[in-house]
Write a protein that holds these residues in place. Structure first.
Motif, short mmCIF file in Angstrom:
data_model
loop_
_atom_site.label_atom_id
_atom_site.label_comp_id
_atom_site.label_asym_id
_atom_site.label_seq_id
_atom_site.Cartn_x
_atom_site.Cartn_y
_atom_site.Cartn_z
N THR A 60 18.25 26.91 -60.31
CA THR A 60 19.67 26.60 -60.09
C THR A 60 20.17 25.49 -61.03
O THR A 60 21.30 25.53 -61.48
N HIS A 61 19.32 24.47 -61.28
CA HIS A 61 19.73 23.42 -62.21
C HIS A 61 18.52 22.57 -62.60
O HIS A 61 17.42 22.78 -62.09
N ALA A 62 18.75 21.62 -63.50
CA ALA A 62 17.63 20.97 -64.20
C ALA A 62 17.12 19.69 -63.55
O ALA A 62 16.28 19.01 -64.13
N HIS A 63 17.61 19.33 -62.38
CA HIS A 63 17.08 18.11 -61.75
C HIS A 63 15.61 18.28 -61.38
O HIS A 63 15.17 19.36 -60.99
N LEU A 64 14.88 17.16 -61.44
CA LEU A 64 13.43 17.19 -61.20
C LEU A 64 13.06 17.77 -59.83
O LEU A 64 12.05 18.46 -59.70
N ASP A 65 13.89 17.52 -58.84
CA ASP A 65 13.55 18.04 -57.51
C ASP A 65 13.83 19.54 -57.39
O ASP A 65 13.62 20.13 -56.32
N HIS A 66 14.25 20.16 -58.49
CA HIS A 66 14.42 21.62 -58.52
C HIS A 66 13.53 22.28 -59.56
O HIS A 66 13.23 23.47 -59.48
N VAL A 67 13.10 21.49 -60.57
CA VAL A 67 12.33 22.08 -61.68
C VAL A 67 10.94 21.45 -61.83
O VAL A 67 10.10 21.94 -62.58
N GLY A 151 29.13 23.08 -60.02
CA GLY A 151 29.85 21.84 -60.28
C GLY A 151 29.06 20.57 -59.98
O GLY A 151 29.62 19.53 -59.66
N HIS A 152 27.73 20.63 -60.11
CA HIS A 152 26.87 19.50 -59.73
C HIS A 152 26.41 18.73 -60.97
O HIS A 152 26.63 17.53 -61.07
N ILE A 153 25.77 19.41 -61.90
CA ILE A 153 25.51 18.84 -63.23
C ILE A 153 25.77 19.96 -64.23
O ILE A 153 25.95 21.12 -63.83
N GLY A 172 22.28 26.13 -54.12
CA GLY A 172 21.85 25.13 -55.10
C GLY A 172 22.38 23.79 -54.63
O GLY A 172 22.67 23.63 -53.43
N ASP A 173 22.57 22.83 -55.52
CA ASP A 173 23.21 21.58 -55.13
C ASP A 173 24.70 21.71 -55.43
O ASP A 173 25.09 22.03 -56.55
N ILE A 174 25.52 21.47 -54.42
CA ILE A 174 26.97 21.58 -54.58
C ILE A 174 27.51 20.25 -55.09
O ILE A 174 27.19 19.19 -54.56
N ALA A 392 26.89 12.89 -57.32
CA ALA A 392 26.92 14.23 -57.93
C ALA A 392 26.94 15.31 -56.86
O ALA A 392 26.94 16.50 -57.18
N HIS A 393 26.92 14.89 -55.60
CA HIS A 393 26.86 15.85 -54.49
C HIS A 393 28.16 15.89 -53.70
O HIS A 393 28.81 14.86 -53.49
N ALA A 394 28.45 17.06 -53.18
CA ALA A 394 29.55 17.21 -52.24
C ALA A 394 29.27 16.35 -51.00
O ALA A 394 28.12 16.20 -50.59
ZN LIG Z 1 20.48 18.19 -58.13
#
Ligand SMILES: [Zn+2]
Length: 450
Positions: A60-67, A151-153, A172-174, A392-394
């Protein structure tokens, strides 16, 4: 069809979900656990499924807690393709390479076994397949996905999935609506099952549109005091947004032209990636770019890549602004600056991101009087200020508004990616606003999607 939760279930980090359809196995995100005491053990533990049995993966995106565990998935036998947006692919490569370097240093220093090595990252990178937003794509036998802007990063996505005659939506992260550079999160109108993050359940941020105003205030204060403004910052998105805000403030002559240091090699590299994808920027940023050559080029911005350059920042007299990682002050160059400036009452520490329990950032926010840094006891005389506008979060109202975007009846809603308290609060708030069955999955739990 079965869905299993192997991370971010009752906590914020470690996102990892396995969808087993009648014809294929697909993994969504493969993030590292961060912050908690046992996070290292959890990162090193074998996957609870066989990576060789996975046909495809979506990031979903490149943050460490996702990748952060993706290279490990590849090392342990995942042989399929990894689907993500073009910016996510480039940013994920940087994040994975950065963590391989950190782990190899720790191996040399302390003999710690790394979770993966640079060669595993290289293998993972070869498996990336770009899909742009709104390009519905078949990724495995009987499984189609569509990525929409979360719309998160930069490049972040929510994922629509069609399989076994059902439609599943992973949030993903909103993102935080109104944040600079990126677009606002896109709502999805139809889904049978929704998996939604809950990071800021129970919280309402100040509006993101006020970021610039808050930054203006802390810069002015630091200039008036002739002090140092320290901004611990995440390398992706937050650092670029800060630079963008500073650029606008300078252009509007609201702040004087004082030295700004971007003291994070990862943030510097990420900024280069941002420059390559102007089509992903929001309209405000695009129109700002119309009359400015390059909005990252602040006249007094210094990019400090090497350790020597970073050390020299101390020789520049205040007032000055230092943007450095890590975002929760658990490591990175910010710790050296904290050692230097924490005991000075003219210093301002401006907290612009999520601070997990147990981190130095959290303790400073809670008002500790002394901290231990590199074996030295340092008195905290600096002022510590935090603003949720930079998140960066809703927040909770935005999460509910995003969920209400789904117009079809939702069979079941699964809340993930939130600490238990935040998740419980969000559950209550959703219950007041929507008619939907809510599940709060545990780590390792498998549910049937009928
Ligand atoms: Zn994130």
């Amino acid at each position: 069809m079965k869905l299993s939760f192997y991370g971010a279930a009752g906590e914020v980090t470690g996102s990892n979900y396995l969808l087993k359809t009648t014809r294929a196995n697909v993994v969504f995100d493969c993030g590292a656990f961060q912050g908690g005491k046992d996070s290292e053990l959890k990162n090193m533990a074998p996957f609870l499924y066989d990576p060789r049995s996975v046909d495809a993966m979506v990031l979903t995106h490149a943050h460490l807690d996702h990748v952060g565990r993706l290279a490990k998935l590849v090392r342990d036998g995942f042989a399929g393709e990894i689907y993500a947006t073009p910016p996510t692919i480039e940013l994920a490569k940087l994040v994975m390479e950065d963590s391989a370097v950190i782990m190899s240093h720790e191996e040399m220093k302390f003999g710690d076994q790394p979770m993966f090595r640079a060669e595993d990252v290289a293998k993972a990178v070869e498996k990336f397949r770009p899909i742009k937003y709104n390009e519905r794509t078949q990724i495995a036998d009987g499984v189609e996905v569509n990525l929409v802007d979360a719309g998160h990063i930069l490049g972040s996505a929510s994922v629509e999935v069609w399989a076994d005659g059902r439609k599943i939506l992973f949030s993903g992260d909103i993102g935080n609506s109104g944040a600079p550079i990126i677009n606002d999160p896109v709502k999805v109108e139809e889904a049978d099952y929704v998996i939604c993050e809950s990071t800021y359940g129970g919280r309402t941020h100040e509006p993101a549109q006020e970021q610039k105003k808050f930054l203006d205030e802390v810069v002015d204060l630091s200039v008036a005091r002739n002090g140092v403004l320290l901004i611990p910052s995440f390398a992706l998105e937050r650092s670029q947004q800060l630079l963008f805000n500073l650029h606008q403030l300078l252009e509007e002559k609201k702040i004087p032209d004082i030295p700004v240091f971007l003291d994070s090699p990862l943030a510097i590299k990420a900024t280069e990636v941002f420059k390559k994808f102007p089509e992903y920027f929001d309209n405000e940023t695009k129109s700002h770019l119309d009359h400015v050559q390059d909005f990252f080029d602040l006249p007094s911005l210094k990019l400090t890549r090497s350790v020597e350059e970073s050390k020299k920042i101390n020789t520049t007299p205040p007032p000055k602004i230092i943007i450095a990682g890590s975002g929760m002050m658990t490591g990175g160059r910010i710790k050296f600056h904290l050692r230097e400036y924490l005991d000075q009452p003219t210093t301002m520490i401006f907290v612009v991101g999520y601070q997990a329990d147990g981190t130095l950032g959290r303790r400073l926010l809670d008002g500790v009087k002394t901290v231990d840094l590199f074996g030295e006891k340092i008195k905290v005389k600096a002022q510590v200020k935090a603003k949720g506008a930079f998140s960066a979060h809703a927040d909770e109202p935005q999460l509910i508004s995003w969920l209400k975007g789904v117009k079809s009846p939702i069979k079941e809603l699964f809340l993930t990616h939130g600490d238990p308290k935040a998740r419980d609060l969000l559950e209550v708030a959703i219950g007041k606003n929507m008619q939907v069955e809510i599940e709060k999955p545990r780590f390792g739990q498998t549910v049937e999607l009928e």
